[in-house]
Enzyme design. Structure first.
Site, PDB file in Angstrom:
ATOM      1  N   ARG A   1       0.815  -1.228   0.000  1.00 28.93           N
ATOM      2  CA  ARG A   1       0.000   0.000   0.000  1.00 28.93           C
ATOM      3  C   ARG A   1       0.848   1.276   0.000  1.00 28.93           C
ATOM      4  O   ARG A   1       0.406   2.321   0.448  1.00 28.93           O
ATOM      5  CB  ARG A   1      -0.971   0.034   1.179  1.00 28.93           C
ATOM      6  CG  ARG A   1      -1.920  -1.146   1.188  1.00 28.93           C
ATOM      7  CD  ARG A   1      -3.148  -0.875   2.019  1.00 28.93           C
ATOM      8  NE  ARG A   1      -4.045  -2.011   1.966  1.00 28.93           N
ATOM      9  CZ  ARG A   1      -4.009  -3.018   2.845  1.00 28.93           C
ATOM     10  NH1 ARG A   1      -3.142  -3.007   3.831  1.00 28.93           N
ATOM     11  NH2 ARG A   1      -4.847  -4.025   2.727  1.00 28.93           N
TER      12      ARG A   1
ATOM     13  N   LYS B   1       3.354  11.276 -11.690  1.00 28.45           N
ATOM     14  CA  LYS B   1       2.531  10.443 -12.573  1.00 28.45           C
ATOM     15  C   LYS B   1       3.250   9.119 -12.783  1.00 28.45           C
ATOM     16  O   LYS B   1       4.410   9.098 -13.210  1.00 28.45           O
ATOM     17  CB  LYS B   1       2.310  11.129 -13.928  1.00 28.45           C
ATOM     18  CG  LYS B   1       1.217  12.169 -13.907  1.00 28.45           C
ATOM     19  CD  LYS B   1       0.832  12.573 -15.334  1.00 28.45           C
ATOM     20  CE  LYS B   1      -0.257  13.629 -15.328  1.00 28.45           C
ATOM     21  NZ  LYS B   1      -0.582  14.101 -16.694  1.00 28.45           N
TER      22      LYS B   1
ATOM     23  N   GLU C   1      10.736  18.282 -24.868  1.00 32.67           N
ATOM     24  CA  GLU C   1       9.998  18.637 -23.646  1.00 32.67           C
ATOM     25  C   GLU C   1      10.625  19.880 -22.981  1.00 32.67           C
ATOM     26  O   GLU C   1       9.945  20.605 -22.260  1.00 32.67           O
ATOM     27  CB  GLU C   1       9.954  17.460 -22.668  1.00 32.67           C
ATOM     28  CG  GLU C   1       9.379  16.157 -23.258  1.00 32.67           C
ATOM     29  CD  GLU C   1       7.848  15.997 -23.141  1.00 32.67           C
ATOM     30  OE1 GLU C   1       7.171  16.972 -22.750  1.00 32.67           O
ATOM     31  OE2 GLU C   1       7.357  14.892 -23.448  1.00 32.67           O
TER      32      GLU C   1
ATOM     33  N   LYS D   1       8.278  22.760 -14.068  1.00 32.05           N
ATOM     34  CA  LYS D   1       7.430  21.587 -13.791  1.00 32.05           C
ATOM     35  C   LYS D   1       7.024  21.556 -12.316  1.00 32.05           C
ATOM     36  O   LYS D   1       5.858  21.303 -11.994  1.00 32.05           O
ATOM     37  CB  LYS D   1       8.178  20.303 -14.176  1.00 32.05           C
ATOM     38  CG  LYS D   1       7.422  19.027 -13.834  1.00 32.05           C
ATOM     39  CD  LYS D   1       6.747  18.399 -15.028  1.00 32.05           C
ATOM     40  CE  LYS D   1       5.789  17.292 -14.633  1.00 32.05           C
ATOM     41  NZ  LYS D   1       5.941  16.071 -15.429  1.00 32.05           N
TER      42      LYS D   1
ATOM     43  N   GLU E   1      -4.041  17.518 -12.012  1.00 37.13           N
ATOM     44  CA  GLU E   1      -4.580  17.981 -13.287  1.00 37.13           C
ATOM     45  C   GLU E   1      -6.077  18.262 -13.205  1.00 37.13           C
ATOM     46  O   GLU E   1      -6.853  17.852 -14.052  1.00 37.13           O
ATOM     47  CB  GLU E   1      -4.295  16.908 -14.362  1.00 37.13           C
ATOM     48  CG  GLU E   1      -4.123  17.500 -15.745  1.00 37.13           C
ATOM     49  CD  GLU E   1      -3.469  16.522 -16.728  1.00 37.13           C
ATOM     50  OE1 GLU E   1      -2.449  15.908 -16.368  1.00 37.13           O
ATOM     51  OE2 GLU E   1      -3.984  16.390 -17.830  1.00 37.13           O
TER      52      GLU E   1
ATOM     53  N   ARG F   1      -2.056  22.110 -14.805  1.00 38.16           N
ATOM     54  CA  ARG F   1      -1.142  21.029 -15.175  1.00 38.16           C
ATOM     55  C   ARG F   1      -1.364  20.580 -16.614  1.00 38.16           C
ATOM     56  O   ARG F   1      -0.444  20.089 -17.276  1.00 38.16           O
ATOM     57  CB  ARG F   1      -1.283  19.842 -14.201  1.00 38.16           C
ATOM     58  CG  ARG F   1      -0.245  18.764 -14.462  1.00 38.16           C
ATOM     59  CD  ARG F   1      -0.082  17.772 -13.336  1.00 38.16           C
ATOM     60  NE  ARG F   1       0.985  16.837 -13.691  1.00 38.16           N
ATOM     61  CZ  ARG F   1       1.585  16.018 -12.856  1.00 38.16           C
ATOM     62  NH1 ARG F   1       1.224  15.980 -11.585  1.00 38.16           N
ATOM     63  NH2 ARG F   1       2.553  15.219 -13.269  1.00 38.16           N
TER      64      ARG F   1
ATOM     65  N   ASN G   1       0.607  19.370 -21.389  1.00 39.85           N
ATOM     66  CA  ASN G   1       0.263  18.476 -22.494  1.00 39.85           C
ATOM     67  C   ASN G   1       0.358  19.166 -23.856  1.00 39.85           C
ATOM     68  O   ASN G   1      -0.074  18.609 -24.863  1.00 39.85           O
ATOM     69  CB  ASN G   1      -1.157  17.925 -22.307  1.00 39.85           C
ATOM     70  CG  ASN G   1      -1.265  17.079 -21.057  1.00 39.85           C
ATOM     71  OD1 ASN G   1      -0.323  16.376 -20.706  1.00 39.85           O
ATOM     72  ND2 ASN G   1      -2.381  17.162 -20.363  1.00 39.85           N
TER      73      ASN G   1
ATOM     74  N   HIS H   1       0.861  17.284 -27.104  1.00 36.70           N
ATOM     75  CA  HIS H   1       0.683  15.865 -26.814  1.00 36.70           C
ATOM     76  C   HIS H   1      -0.565  15.265 -27.466  1.00 36.70           C
ATOM     77  O   HIS H   1      -0.611  14.058 -27.669  1.00 36.70           O
ATOM     78  CB  HIS H   1       0.664  15.627 -25.299  1.00 36.70           C
ATOM     79  CG  HIS H   1       2.038  15.636 -24.689  1.00 36.70           C
ATOM     80  ND1 HIS H   1       2.861  16.739 -24.725  1.00 36.70           N
ATOM     81  CD2 HIS H   1       2.748  14.668 -24.035  1.00 36.70           C
ATOM     82  CE1 HIS H   1       4.004  16.459 -24.116  1.00 36.70           C
ATOM     83  NE2 HIS H   1       3.966  15.205 -23.697  1.00 36.70           N
TER      84      HIS H   1
ATOM     85  N   HIS I   1       0.111  12.410 -29.779  1.00 39.09           N
ATOM     86  CA  HIS I   1      -0.466  11.095 -29.475  1.00 39.09           C
ATOM     87  C   HIS I   1      -1.000  10.431 -30.751  1.00 39.09           C
ATOM     88  O   HIS I   1      -0.819   9.224 -30.963  1.00 39.09           O
ATOM     89  CB  HIS I   1      -1.592  11.260 -28.444  1.00 39.09           C
ATOM     90  CG  HIS I   1      -2.268   9.990 -28.071  1.00 39.09           C
ATOM     91  ND1 HIS I   1      -1.808   9.184 -27.057  1.00 39.09           N
ATOM     92  CD2 HIS I   1      -3.345   9.362 -28.594  1.00 39.09           C
ATOM     93  CE1 HIS I   1      -2.580   8.124 -26.972  1.00 39.09           C
ATOM     94  NE2 HIS I   1      -3.525   8.208 -27.889  1.00 39.09           N
TER      95      HIS I   1
ATOM     96  N   HIS J   1       8.480   9.235 -28.266  1.00 37.54           N
ATOM     97  CA  HIS J   1       7.502  10.141 -27.657  1.00 37.54           C
ATOM     98  C   HIS J   1       7.905  11.609 -27.849  1.00 37.54           C
ATOM     99  O   HIS J   1       7.097  12.440 -28.286  1.00 37.54           O
ATOM    100  CB  HIS J   1       7.330   9.813 -26.171  1.00 37.54           C
ATOM    101  CG  HIS J   1       6.479  10.814 -25.446  1.00 37.54           C
ATOM    102  ND1 HIS J   1       5.107  10.872 -25.609  1.00 37.54           N
ATOM    103  CD2 HIS J   1       6.804  11.814 -24.590  1.00 37.54           C
ATOM    104  CE1 HIS J   1       4.637  11.865 -24.862  1.00 37.54           C
ATOM    105  NE2 HIS J   1       5.635  12.453 -24.240  1.00 37.54           N
TER     106      HIS J   1
HETATM  107 ZN    ZN Z   1       5.598  14.077 -22.888  1.00 36.32          ZN
END
Ligand code: ZN
Ligand code: ADP
Length: 369
Positions: free
Chosen positions: A120, A142, A184, A226, A236, A241, A245, A248, A252, A266
């Site tokens: 946990r 994340k 990035e 960041k 987010e 936040r 993206n 992205h 994506h 990426h």
């Molecule tokens: Zn990224």
């Protein structure tokens, strides 16, 4: 230098220091008071960087075990999560122990998620070794693995206890990976810091050539941005936040079209995605065309793809928008887009008409930078 991520009782420090890996025993000593360290890394990092961490921990008298996983995106799987948690349990991991993620985003995401569910919640420390992980994925909590339905769909917000960034680990990183991570870095300038974008235009080439000073400045600036954004909006929810993206959603779609493979990393997809977001913003009359041209030119100059063709994608708008509809950010049939009013002026637009995106991408199909 130290950057603090302020999140109440989940706050933590990010140490950025050339040679930090050789001083890890000293820098991480507070976590060794009650337990052992278990280092998780991937096979490519073993010959290049692992010995530095091990030597330093041993010199500081910190007992450690090592678990080595295969490199690559396919490591972010249920199968590897099971293998890793089984291995950690077989070491008899206890709450006082510290799990150290030594590697790029793949290791950071998988190990962070494993730490979040093991007993946990076990303490974990991020030691990112790719530029992408140093400026982005190791900070902010994340964690995720991939599932059949898509990337990063199974995961948790789980903050590390510490992030240790040693820019010299990038000396052994393949140049293509460095370039991908640089996308990035540029992103932070484009989001809300036009001066930093201008710094990138002036110093990006030096950074990519491995200049230690340019590299340290870029990492510190990116991590600072960041940490600030994560401190404002950890999960987010407020939209702050979400600015991270930028590029992205378009990116994506390109990653999906190229099968999330080595054909397009990426960071490369994000680079093309940011150029597309700026050109779309310009086409919509939101952003000066000259700004979109500058963004496109800098991305191309960095050796990153700025167009569909350069990204190796030959698909029509409907196909690409079809990929976007699988994005986990879809909300009631609408997809929030990060658009720009200019360099350093990114905003979240929840009312974007997907048919306009489709037509724009059809027109982009033959574009060259
Ligand atoms: Zn990224
Ligand atoms: P990302 O951080 O971009 O998400 P990965 O975790 O997949 O990417 O790392 C990219 C590749 O670089 C992997 O093959 C990984 O094993 C390798 N790698 C990571 N860090 C280093 C390093 N410092 N030196 C050499 N190779 C590295």
């Amino acid at each position: 230098m130290t950057v603090r991520v302020s999140l109440g009782d989940r706050s933590y420090d990010i140490t950025i220091e050339n040679g930090a890996l050789d001083r890890a025993g000293e820098l991480l000593a507070p976590y060794a008071a009650r337990g052992r360290f278990i280092v998780v890394t991937d096979r490519n990092i073993v010959p290049n960087q692992l010995y530095r961490l091990e030597t330093s921990l041993t010199a500081a008298g910190i007992a450690s075990a090592v678990e080595v996983l295969p490199p690559g995106e396919s490591t972010k799987s249920w199968a590897m999560l099971e293998k890793l948690t089984d291995a950690l349990l077989s070491y008899g991991v206890e709450r006082g122990d510290t799990i150290v993620a030594l590697g790029g985003g793949v290791i950071g995401d998988l190990v962070g998620f494993a730490a979040s569910i093991l007993k946990r919640g076990c303490r974990f420390v991020q030691v990112p070794t790719t530029l992408l992980a140093q400026v982005d994925s190791s900070v902010g909590g994340k964690t995720a693995i991939n599932s059949k339905a898509g990337k990063n769909l199974i995961g948790a917000f789980y903050q590390p206890a510490h992030v240790l960034i040693d820019p010299t680990t990038l000396d052994t990183l393949p140049p293509r990976e460095t370039r991908a991570g640089y996308a990035e870095v540029v992103k932070y300038g484009l989001i809300d810091d036009a001066d930093f974008f201008a710094w990138c235009e002036a110093n990006g080439a030096k950074l990519l050539a491995g200049d230690p000073e340019a590299r340290a400045v870029a990492i510190a600036k990116s991590v600072g941005a960041k940490a600030r954004i994560v401190g404002e909006d950890e999960r987010e929810t407020s939209g702050r936040r979400a600015l991270l993206n930028l590029g992205h959603t378009f990116g994506h779609a390109l990653e999906a079209e190229t099968g999330f493979s080595d054909r397009l990393l990426h960071g490369e997809a994000v680079a093309a995605g940011m150029a597309l977001a700026f050109r779309f913003s310009a086409a919509q009359g939101l952003c000066p065309a000259e700004n979109a041209r500058r963004v496109t030119a800098h991305i191309a100059a960095a050796g990153l793809p700025a167009t569909l063709q350069a990204a190796g994608v030959d698909a029509d708008g409907a196909t690409l928008v079809g990929h976007m509809k699988h994005d986990k950010k879809m909300e009631g049939g609408r997809l929030p887009f990060l658009l720009a009013r200019g360099i350093g002026q990114t905003f979240l637009d929840k009312q974007v008409d997907l048919t306009a995106v489709e037509a724009f991408l059809d027109a982009e199909r033959t574009a060259t930078a």
